[in-house]
Design a protein around this motif. Sequence first.
Motif, short mmCIF file in Angstrom:
data_model
loop_
_atom_site.label_atom_id
_atom_site.label_comp_id
_atom_site.label_asym_id
_atom_site.label_seq_id
_atom_site.Cartn_x
_atom_site.Cartn_y
_atom_site.Cartn_z
N ASN A 210 0.81 -1.21 0.00
CA ASN A 210 0.00 0.00 0.00
C ASN A 210 0.85 1.27 0.00
N TYR A 211 1.90 1.26 0.80
CA TYR A 211 2.67 2.50 0.99
C TYR A 211 3.83 2.57 0.00
N TRP A 212 4.04 3.78 -0.54
CA TRP A 212 5.10 4.00 -1.52
C TRP A 212 6.48 3.77 -0.90
N ALA A 213 7.47 3.64 -1.75
CA ALA A 213 8.82 3.31 -1.31
C ALA A 213 9.34 4.27 -0.25
N ALA A 247 9.64 -6.96 2.87
CA ALA A 247 8.48 -7.19 2.02
C ALA A 247 7.88 -5.92 1.45
N GLY A 248 8.18 -4.77 2.07
CA GLY A 248 7.61 -3.51 1.61
C GLY A 248 8.36 -2.91 0.44
N ASN A 249 7.87 -1.77 -0.03
CA ASN A 249 8.39 -1.17 -1.26
C ASN A 249 9.75 -0.48 -1.10
N GLY A 250 10.27 -0.38 0.12
CA GLY A 250 11.56 0.26 0.30
C GLY A 250 12.74 -0.65 0.12
N SER A 251 12.53 -1.95 0.13
CA SER A 251 13.66 -2.85 -0.09
C SER A 251 14.14 -2.71 -1.53
N ILE A 252 15.39 -3.01 -1.77
CA ILE A 252 16.03 -2.65 -3.02
C ILE A 252 15.34 -3.23 -4.25
N GLU A 263 20.08 -1.15 -21.20
CA GLU A 263 20.16 0.31 -21.09
C GLU A 263 20.86 0.76 -19.81
N GLY A 264 21.14 -0.16 -18.88
CA GLY A 264 21.74 0.22 -17.61
C GLY A 264 20.81 1.04 -16.75
N LEU A 265 19.50 0.74 -16.81
CA LEU A 265 18.49 1.50 -16.09
C LEU A 265 17.62 0.56 -15.25
N ALA A 266 16.97 1.11 -14.23
CA ALA A 266 16.01 0.36 -13.43
C ALA A 266 14.86 1.28 -13.06
N GLN A 267 13.65 0.87 -13.35
CA GLN A 267 12.47 1.69 -13.11
C GLN A 267 12.24 1.86 -11.62
N TRP A 268 12.03 3.10 -11.19
CA TRP A 268 11.78 3.38 -9.77
C TRP A 268 10.33 3.15 -9.43
N GLN A 269 10.07 2.65 -8.24
CA GLN A 269 8.73 2.23 -7.85
C GLN A 269 7.70 3.35 -7.92
N GLU A 270 8.10 4.60 -7.67
CA GLU A 270 7.16 5.71 -7.67
C GLU A 270 7.14 6.48 -8.98
N LEU A 284 16.62 9.32 -0.26
CA LEU A 284 16.55 8.48 0.93
C LEU A 284 17.36 7.21 0.78
N MET A 285 17.28 6.56 -0.39
CA MET A 285 18.08 5.34 -0.55
C MET A 285 19.56 5.68 -0.60
N GLY A 286 19.90 6.83 -1.22
CA GLY A 286 21.30 7.26 -1.20
C GLY A 286 21.79 7.49 0.22
N THR A 287 20.96 8.12 1.05
CA THR A 287 21.30 8.34 2.45
C THR A 287 21.51 7.01 3.16
N PHE A 288 20.62 6.07 2.92
CA PHE A 288 20.73 4.75 3.55
C PHE A 288 22.03 4.08 3.14
N CYS A 289 22.31 4.07 1.84
CA CYS A 289 23.51 3.39 1.35
C CYS A 289 24.78 4.04 1.87
N GLU A 290 24.78 5.37 1.97
CA GLU A 290 25.97 6.06 2.47
C GLU A 290 26.21 5.75 3.94
N MET A 291 25.16 5.75 4.74
CA MET A 291 25.32 5.41 6.15
C MET A 291 25.78 3.97 6.31
#
Length: 548
Positions: A210-213, A247-252, A263-270, A284-291
């Motif tokens: 239900n909830y976006w990434a 299981a939610g939309n935030g996992s990679i 094409e070296g591309l990946a469609q973003w969930q939103e 947000l994912m960049g922040t997560f990966c950097e931390m």
Amino acid sequence: MAHSPDTSPLRRVAQSPLTRRTLLGAAAAAPLIAWTASMIPASAVASHPSMLHTAADLSRAAQRVDAGSQPWTGGWNRLVANPRSTTGWNPRPLETVIRGGDGQNYAQLYPDIAAAYQNALRWRISGDGTHGDAAARILNAWSGTLTTVTGNADRFLAAGIYGYQFANAAELVRDHPGFDVTRFRDMLLNVFLPLNEDFLTNHNGAVITNYWANWDLCNMCSILAIGIFADRQDLVDRAIDYFESGAGNGSIENATPFVYANEGLAQWQESGRDQGHTMMGIGLMGTFCEMAWNQGIDCYGYGGNRFLKGCEYVARYNVGLEVPFSEYTWQSGPASSPRWNTQTEISTAARGQARPVWDLVLGHYQGRRGLSAPWSRRIAETLRPDGGGGDYGTTSGGFDHLGFTTLMHAPDTTLRRLQSYNVQDRYARHAGFDMRIDADISPAADALFRVVPGLAGSGTVSFESENYPGRYIRHEDFALKLRANDGSTLFSQDASFRQMAGLANAGWASFQSYNFPDRYIRHANYALRIDPVSTDLSRQDATFRLVA
């Protein structure tokens, strides 16, 4: 999952939790997770600060600003110009923060977090203690007052976004004598963490898709940041596990449900929703990966740099070019009675919106890893130098990101030519991808290179071509060639060199091969190669000057 299946055969290679123990547990823990690159930070330990910024990051930023180097000084100037970075900022702490529904008051919170972070950053870079005092004062005011975050479903957004931002600001002043570390840690653990965990576990009673990434991602960021601040390895593990297999939309794999390998591309969930929230997700994912990276965990590299493909997809579309789009189907509503939804095309809403996130992405993939990221690079250059909270609007959306990624993360992209010491009218260039030195051909781009952090790490440098981004100088049978980075360990080693004082003139430079340390870059009959150096002539042949 209710998502349509991935359209490319992406093999899931990570089968176990991606914890610091997993990645740094020495050979006894082998085999390491297959998708983790060898590029793990040398200082990957539970040291502080180690969230978005390490001590090395802060020192490097200070050196660049002191030297007046661009674009970092431009980023510093934006920080200084931001009204929230002033030492006179007066916090307005609340006992109960409400986001969503009646009585909303959370607009008092996010400017104060921005002020704390910005003052903390100014203190750590300039050494001006008054800014450290201001940051500690703001954070202490909140930890001494706040007891509850509530509201409608948006309370989970507040807990996620402001939880990770609060922790990052506090991490910068944790050693400040006026900062109450214990009280602030308790506030994060008692007020923010329960909401973060509740959302990732129960999703507010909704069906899992239900909830976006962004909803998952901000809460993942908060759990990871709180785990780092509180030295709670269990929380770090929890966040990393969710990134990999939640299981939610935030996992990679759910945040990038379709990969277009060619094409070296990946469609973003939103992407079918709007571009503002899509770029929020990148930040947000960049922040997560950097931390995570600063804990020694390479989430950036998951699935063959899957996040990079998502960044390139979003960046390409938002600089005005087209991207593929696969029909996206998901369920929404209560878990007890979900309904189906489908998006058939990418959304043009908020296309090209400015968000201060792109130099964070570029700093890793191009700066640390030397990978080609042409669309992320293009969008970063249009926004550079970026600002932070309050520079992109006065409502909460303008404070979704801490920002100042140019100042703290932008890679060094200065173009340089490699001038020969003993034939000074000649410069290194590629001719049919063979490297040689030729008479001054300025401004031909085949003699222009970006000197970037070495692909093999360990204090090395690599040379990326200006007119063939993603191609680097490497040795093959000791001859130097310009080749595309294939991501292999051998390529990284062949394309990495240690810069040292010139063998013929200490004011110039020589470049020692990373994997053949008895050999140096030199010219022989104008062809460039790596060779042992033992004579005066060979030392002159192996001496160069980097000309900006």
